[in-house]
Design a protein around this motif. Structure first.
Motif, PDB file in Angstrom:
ATOM      1  N   PRO A  52       1.747 -63.452 -44.233  1.00 60.44           N
ATOM      2  CA  PRO A  52       0.648 -63.146 -43.235  1.00 60.44           C
ATOM      3  C   PRO A  52      -0.439 -62.518 -44.090  1.00 60.44           C
ATOM      4  O   PRO A  52      -1.990 -62.643 -43.627  1.00 60.44           O
ATOM      5  CB  PRO A  52       1.279 -62.008 -42.514  1.00 60.44           C
ATOM      6  N   ARG A  53      -0.274 -61.814 -45.040  1.00 54.98           N
ATOM      7  CA  ARG A  53      -1.169 -61.115 -45.920  1.00 54.98           C
ATOM      8  C   ARG A  53      -2.113 -62.129 -46.640  1.00 54.98           C
ATOM      9  O   ARG A  53      -3.584 -62.059 -46.580  1.00 54.98           O
ATOM     10  CB  ARG A  53      -0.759 -59.866 -46.588  1.00 54.98           C
ATOM     11  N   ASP A  75       2.955 -71.209 -52.751  1.00 59.81           N
ATOM     12  CA  ASP A  75       3.824 -70.369 -52.164  1.00 59.81           C
ATOM     13  C   ASP A  75       5.309 -70.943 -52.023  1.00 59.81           C
ATOM     14  O   ASP A  75       5.484 -72.407 -52.130  1.00 59.81           O
ATOM     15  CB  ASP A  75       3.717 -69.838 -50.723  1.00 59.81           C
ATOM     16  N   LEU A  76       6.465 -70.300 -52.285  1.00 60.06           N
ATOM     17  CA  LEU A  76       7.595 -70.956 -52.274  1.00 60.06           C
ATOM     18  C   LEU A  76       8.065 -71.484 -51.216  1.00 60.06           C
ATOM     19  O   LEU A  76       8.902 -72.546 -51.148  1.00 60.06           O
ATOM     20  CB  LEU A  76       8.700 -69.720 -52.525  1.00 60.06           C
ATOM     21  N   ARG A  80       4.542 -72.480 -45.231  1.00 63.40           N
ATOM     22  CA  ARG A  80       3.379 -71.564 -45.444  1.00 63.40           C
ATOM     23  C   ARG A  80       2.515 -72.350 -46.505  1.00 63.40           C
ATOM     24  O   ARG A  80       1.120 -72.266 -46.493  1.00 63.40           O
ATOM     25  CB  ARG A  80       3.848 -70.390 -46.175  1.00 63.40           C
ATOM     26  N   GLU A 103      10.412 -70.358 -58.408  1.00 62.82           N
ATOM     27  CA  GLU A 103       9.547 -69.193 -58.646  1.00 62.82           C
ATOM     28  C   GLU A 103       8.606 -69.005 -59.868  1.00 62.82           C
ATOM     29  O   GLU A 103       8.039 -67.941 -59.564  1.00 62.82           O
ATOM     30  CB  GLU A 103      10.848 -68.091 -58.959  1.00 62.82           C
ATOM     31  N   ALA A 121      -0.489 -62.277 -53.445  1.00 61.53           N
ATOM     32  CA  ALA A 121      -0.214 -61.472 -52.237  1.00 61.53           C
ATOM     33  C   ALA A 121       1.327 -61.944 -52.007  1.00 61.53           C
ATOM     34  O   ALA A 121       1.451 -62.153 -50.976  1.00 61.53           O
ATOM     35  CB  ALA A 121      -1.109 -61.789 -51.191  1.00 61.53           C
ATOM     36  N   THR A 122       1.969 -61.565 -52.941  1.00 60.55           N
ATOM     37  CA  THR A 122       3.494 -61.672 -53.036  1.00 60.55           C
ATOM     38  C   THR A 122       4.260 -60.305 -52.560  1.00 60.55           C
ATOM     39  O   THR A 122       3.227 -59.205 -52.560  1.00 60.55           O
ATOM     40  CB  THR A 122       4.347 -62.149 -54.089  1.00 60.55           C
ATOM     41  N   GLU A 144      -2.470 -57.576 -54.538  1.00 68.66           N
ATOM     42  CA  GLU A 144      -2.231 -56.614 -53.331  1.00 68.66           C
ATOM     43  C   GLU A 144      -1.860 -55.107 -53.602  1.00 68.66           C
ATOM     44  O   GLU A 144      -1.607 -55.249 -54.736  1.00 68.66           O
ATOM     45  CB  GLU A 144      -1.255 -57.209 -52.378  1.00 68.66           C
ATOM     46  N   THR A 146       0.431 -53.226 -53.775  1.00 73.84           N
ATOM     47  CA  THR A 146       1.643 -53.054 -54.333  1.00 73.84           C
ATOM     48  C   THR A 146       1.554 -53.239 -55.667  1.00 73.84           C
ATOM     49  O   THR A 146       2.085 -52.253 -56.573  1.00 73.84           O
ATOM     50  CB  THR A 146       2.764 -54.106 -53.720  1.00 73.84           C
ATOM     51  N   GLN A 173      -7.752 -51.501 -50.310  1.00 70.94           N
ATOM     52  CA  GLN A 173      -8.901 -51.585 -49.500  1.00 70.94           C
ATOM     53  C   GLN A 173      -9.363 -49.984 -48.665  1.00 70.94           C
ATOM     54  O   GLN A 173     -10.599 -49.727 -48.365  1.00 70.94           O
ATOM     55  CB  GLN A 173      -9.097 -52.570 -48.435  1.00 70.94           C
ATOM     56  N   TRP A 225      11.868 -58.224 -48.391  1.00 67.38           N
ATOM     57  CA  TRP A 225      11.538 -57.272 -49.763  1.00 67.38           C
ATOM     58  C   TRP A 225      11.129 -55.674 -49.144  1.00 67.38           C
ATOM     59  O   TRP A 225      11.319 -55.107 -49.832  1.00 67.38           O
ATOM     60  CB  TRP A 225      10.312 -57.911 -50.265  1.00 67.38           C
ATOM     61  N   ARG A 226      10.632 -55.622 -47.732  1.00 65.56           N
ATOM     62  CA  ARG A 226      10.612 -54.553 -47.486  1.00 65.56           C
ATOM     63  C   ARG A 226      11.755 -53.725 -47.388  1.00 65.56           C
ATOM     64  O   ARG A 226      11.899 -52.336 -47.798  1.00 65.56           O
ATOM     65  CB  ARG A 226       9.746 -54.366 -45.975  1.00 65.56           C
ATOM     66  N   TYR A 238       4.758 -46.762 -51.944  1.00 64.83           N
ATOM     67  CA  TYR A 238       3.613 -47.599 -51.438  1.00 64.83           C
ATOM     68  C   TYR A 238       2.430 -46.451 -51.585  1.00 64.83           C
ATOM     69  O   TYR A 238       1.869 -46.171 -50.568  1.00 64.83           O
ATOM     70  CB  TYR A 238       3.874 -48.187 -49.949  1.00 64.83           C
ATOM     71  N   HIS A 381      -8.725 -54.606 -40.826  1.00 59.97           N
ATOM     72  CA  HIS A 381      -8.555 -52.966 -41.071  1.00 59.97           C
ATOM     73  C   HIS A 381     -10.023 -52.425 -41.028  1.00 59.97           C
ATOM     74  O   HIS A 381     -10.472 -51.683 -41.892  1.00 59.97           O
ATOM     75  CB  HIS A 381      -8.088 -52.654 -42.634  1.00 59.97           C
TER      76      HIS A 381
HETATM   77  N1  LIG Z   1      -3.452 -54.216 -48.055  1.00 57.54           N
HETATM   78  C1  LIG Z   1      -2.880 -54.017 -46.793  1.00 57.54           C
HETATM   79  O1  LIG Z   1      -3.409 -53.487 -45.970  1.00 57.54           O
HETATM   80  C2  LIG Z   1      -1.448 -55.009 -46.693  1.00 57.54           C
HETATM   81  C3  LIG Z   1      -0.992 -55.175 -45.573  1.00 57.54           C
HETATM   82  C4  LIG Z   1      -0.148 -56.270 -45.407  1.00 57.54           C
HETATM   83  C5  LIG Z   1       0.626 -56.451 -46.456  1.00 57.54           C
HETATM   84  N2  LIG Z   1       0.127 -56.214 -47.805  1.00 57.54           N
HETATM   85  C6  LIG Z   1       0.642 -56.401 -48.904  1.00 57.54           C
HETATM   86  O2  LIG Z   1       0.652 -57.860 -49.215  1.00 57.54           O
HETATM   87  C7  LIG Z   1       1.862 -58.539 -49.791  1.00 57.54           C
HETATM   88  C8  LIG Z   1       2.398 -59.554 -48.811  1.00 57.54           C
HETATM   89  O3  LIG Z   1       2.802 -59.141 -47.655  1.00 57.54           O
HETATM   90  P1  LIG Z   1       3.265 -60.076 -46.581  1.00 57.54           P
HETATM   91  O4  LIG Z   1       3.478 -59.346 -45.357  1.00 57.54           O
HETATM   92  O5  LIG Z   1       2.537 -61.303 -46.420  1.00 57.54           O
HETATM   93  O6  LIG Z   1       4.668 -60.643 -47.250  1.00 57.54           O
HETATM   94  P2  LIG Z   1       5.466 -61.805 -47.003  1.00 57.54           P
HETATM   95  O7  LIG Z   1       6.898 -61.552 -47.522  1.00 57.54           O
HETATM   96  O8  LIG Z   1       5.644 -62.203 -45.656  1.00 57.54           O
HETATM   97  O9  LIG Z   1       4.794 -63.072 -47.906  1.00 57.54           O
HETATM   98  C9  LIG Z   1       4.807 -63.007 -49.278  1.00 57.54           C
HETATM   99  C10 LIG Z   1       4.833 -64.383 -49.740  1.00 57.54           C
HETATM  100  O10 LIG Z   1       5.006 -64.489 -50.966  1.00 57.54           O
HETATM  101  C11 LIG Z   1       5.821 -65.715 -51.270  1.00 57.54           C
HETATM  102  N3  LIG Z   1       6.201 -65.388 -52.846  1.00 57.54           N
HETATM  103  C12 LIG Z   1       7.005 -64.459 -53.235  1.00 57.54           C
HETATM  104  N4  LIG Z   1       7.335 -64.831 -54.571  1.00 57.54           N
HETATM  105  C13 LIG Z   1       6.630 -66.103 -54.826  1.00 57.54           C
HETATM  106  C14 LIG Z   1       6.595 -66.664 -56.109  1.00 57.54           C
HETATM  107  N5  LIG Z   1       7.389 -66.402 -57.166  1.00 57.54           N
HETATM  108  N6  LIG Z   1       5.786 -67.930 -56.319  1.00 57.54           N
HETATM  109  C15 LIG Z   1       5.161 -68.283 -54.936  1.00 57.54           C
HETATM  110  N7  LIG Z   1       5.142 -67.419 -53.926  1.00 57.54           N
HETATM  111  C16 LIG Z   1       6.069 -66.339 -53.653  1.00 57.54           C
HETATM  112  C17 LIG Z   1       6.885 -65.792 -50.338  1.00 57.54           C
HETATM  113  O11 LIG Z   1       7.519 -67.099 -50.239  1.00 57.54           O
HETATM  114  C18 LIG Z   1       5.919 -65.123 -49.159  1.00 57.54           C
HETATM  115  O12 LIG Z   1       5.467 -66.448 -48.315  1.00 57.54           O
HETATM  116  C19 LIG Z   1       2.927 -57.353 -50.105  1.00 57.54           C
HETATM  117  O13 LIG Z   1       2.484 -57.063 -51.500  1.00 57.54           O
HETATM  118  C20 LIG Z   1       2.191 -56.243 -48.989  1.00 57.54           C
HETATM  119  O14 LIG Z   1       2.482 -54.973 -49.585  1.00 57.54           O
HETATM  120  C21 LIG Z   1      -1.041 -55.461 -47.945  1.00 57.54           C
END
Ligand SMILES: NC(=O)c1ccc[n+]([C@@H]2O[C@H](COP(=O)([O-])OP(=O)(O)OC[C@H]3O[C@@H](n4cnc5c(N)ncnc54)[C@H](O)[C@@H]3O)[C@@H](O)[C@H]2O)c1
Length: 458
Positions: A52-53, A75-76, A80, A103, A121-122, A144, A146, A173, A225-226, A238, A381
């Motif tokens: 989503p992010r 993405d894996l 997506r 990976e 943004a993993t 991101e 993290t 942000q 992962w969470r 975080y 946001h």
């Molecule tokens: N800044 C913000 O306010 C905010 C808000 C939400 C999430 N985030 C951060 O954004 C990041 C993603 O959040 P999310 O909710 O989308 O997580 P998510 O787990 O739904 O998505 C992460 C994606 O990364 C992919 N991925 C992981 N390892 C990979 C690799 N080696 N190669 C390719 N793809 C890979 C996964 O398949 C997955 O689709 C996190 O770090 C989260 O903390 C930040």
């Protein structure tokens, strides 16, 4: 009357300040000239991680920044990945190349020669390692919030940045928030006097999603992962949404630095109770041992005798809240009470908080003053995401260091490691590494870049 010696000191300080200001203007002018040279072409961005992010960031980049093109995404998860490819094709007319067969396939993407930078943004466990690999492949990178997660990750991004000379930006942000940047502006104008104490927080109940289902445990009862974050760690895992603004307000890495912290947490209760409710007391999920407590407080001491309190929770049953406080010698900003500046207000002898809105009108940061409508239109946001992404695009287009760089990312995110260690030692102090290796002592060492500070007068 000032002694000759004191007067010489003041003159010398003024001379140094003027010299530093001139050097800053020159460096920023050079950067602007570089910008004119480079800005003719597109800004070519790749995205790794299309959850989503990542998908939201990808959509924002291609929707709101006409100069951005996206030659590749990764993405894996094939659904997506496909959705990301379709998204770019629909908005930009050209389908990006797709990566993610395993990976490490992102490394093949990072080796392409048609990318100016890559956004990662993993999930938290791999973000830092991927950023290091991207820089090693000769590309600028943003992650991101993290970002680097472990102590090793923090050192690795700093060392690889220094070795490769590439730019690393943490996409934090919240430092771009309307009130957060207003406080920075007011500090630079001297309204709070010398700032010496801050409070900050990230309290966000992420144990369930909008439909009330666990975000920690997947439907098949494996950990997301969470969830891993809550099982494998404890401490302020975080930290950036909270600590970012407090650090920028107090000049951390720009004349001051974190030296040590003490942390405490409550026992973990809430995640377990939710999982039992959802999956049942005899389920596999009910056996999961979460070790991250429900509420954490970390106290951070700085080299210049200042202090920050960082509160953190991702399971507290309550609506989202991020509260901040900045105390200076001349006044205070408290996001939950208002603003007080000495000598202002109706009754000087009986000080009162005044609404933050009153100050926003007068002291709003130029970013918001000029572009609030565009920022708010993009949604994310409350507009903060827009300014953060805009700065990322500027870093790539104009080839300059970011405001939130690898030194900030390391100093902020290492609090995860240091607070956990302190908790393990019953709140004992834990040293925080100096990732700048002494460079922080010069408040001007990072002034050679366009940032939300360089656009301020005063
Ligand atoms: N800044 C913000 O306010 C905010 C808000 C939400 C999430 N985030 C951060 O954004 C990041 C993603 O959040 P999310 O909710 O989308 O997580 P998510 O787990 O739904 O998505 C992460 C994606 O990364 C992919 N991925 C992981 N390892 C990979 C690799 N080696 N190669 C390719 N793809 C890979 C996964 O398949 C997955 O689709 C996190 O770090 C989260 O903390 C930040």
């Amino acid at each position: 009357m000032m002694s000759e010696c004191a007067s010489n000191r003041v003159n010398r300080r003024r001379f140094l300040q003027q010299g530093a200001a001139a050097a800053t203007s020159l460096a920023i002018a050079r950067s602007a000239a570089r910008s004119q040279e480079k800005s003719a072409g597109p800004v070519r961005v790749g995205v790794i991680g299309l959850g989503p992010r990542g998908t939201y960031l990808l959509r924002s980049l291609v929707s709101y920044f006409p100069e951005v093109t996206v030659p590749a995404v990764c993405d894996l998860k094939s659904d997506r990945l496909q959705a990301g490819i379709e998204l770019v094709k629909k908005i930009k007319g050209t389908a990006p190349a797709g990566y993610g067969k395993d990976e490490l396939d992102y490394r093949n993407m990072a080796r392409r020669d048609d990318l100016d930078g890559i956004l990662v943004a993993t999930g938290v466990q791999v973000c830092g390692r991927i950023a290091v690999d991207v820089m090693r492949a000769g590309k600028n990178v943003a992650t991101e919030v993290t970002g680097p997660h472990s102590l090793e990750d923090c050192w690795a991004i700093v060392e690889e940045k220094e070795r490769s000379g590439k730019h690393y930006m943490l996409l934090e942000q919240c430092v771009y928030g309307d009130e957060n940047l207003m406080v920075l502006n007011m500090i630079k104008q001297g309204l709070f006097g010398e700032p010496y104490y801050a409070e900050c927080s990230y309290v966000h109940d992420i144990k369930v999603d909008g439909s009330g289902k666990s975000r920690l445990v997947e439907a098949d009862q494996t950990l997301s992962w969470r969830g891993r974050l809550m099982v494998e760690g404890r401490g302020s895992s975080y930290p950036a949404h909270g600590i970012g603004s407090a650090a920028k307000w107090l000049g951390i890495n720009d004349g001051d630095r974190f030296t040590y912290c003490n942390a405490m947490m409550t026992d973990p209760r809430e995640a377990h109770v939710q999982v039992v409710e959802q999956f049942g007391p005899d389920s596999k999920a009910a056996q999961i041992r979460f070790q991250m407590g429900d509420f954490h407080t970390t106290l951070i001491q700085t080299a210049k005798g200042k202090m920050i309190r960082l509160d953190y929770s991702i399971t507290n049953t309550r609506p989202y809240s991020r509260y901040y406080l900045l105390q200076g010698m001349n006044g205070c900003f408290d996001s939950r009470s208002g603003i007080y500046v000495r000598g202002t207000g109706p009754r000087v002898s009986d000080p009162e908080w005044r609404p933050v809105g009153e100050f926003l009108e007068k002291h709003r940061h130029p970013y918001w003053h000029k572009d609030a409508a565009t920022a708010l239109k993009t949604g994310g946001h409350g507009g903060m995401d827009y300014f953060c992404l805009r700065d990322f695009v500027s870093v790539l287009r104009d080839d300059h260091e970011p405001w939130v760089d690898c030194y900030d990312a390391a100093a902020w995110n290492v609090l995860n490691h240091c607070s956990a260690l302190s908790i393990d030692r019953k709140g004992a102090p834990v040293e925080i590494p100096d990732f700048t290796k002494g460079k922080w002592e010069d408040p001007n060492w990072r002034k050679d870049r366009p940032t939300p500070v360089s656009v301020l007068s005063g």
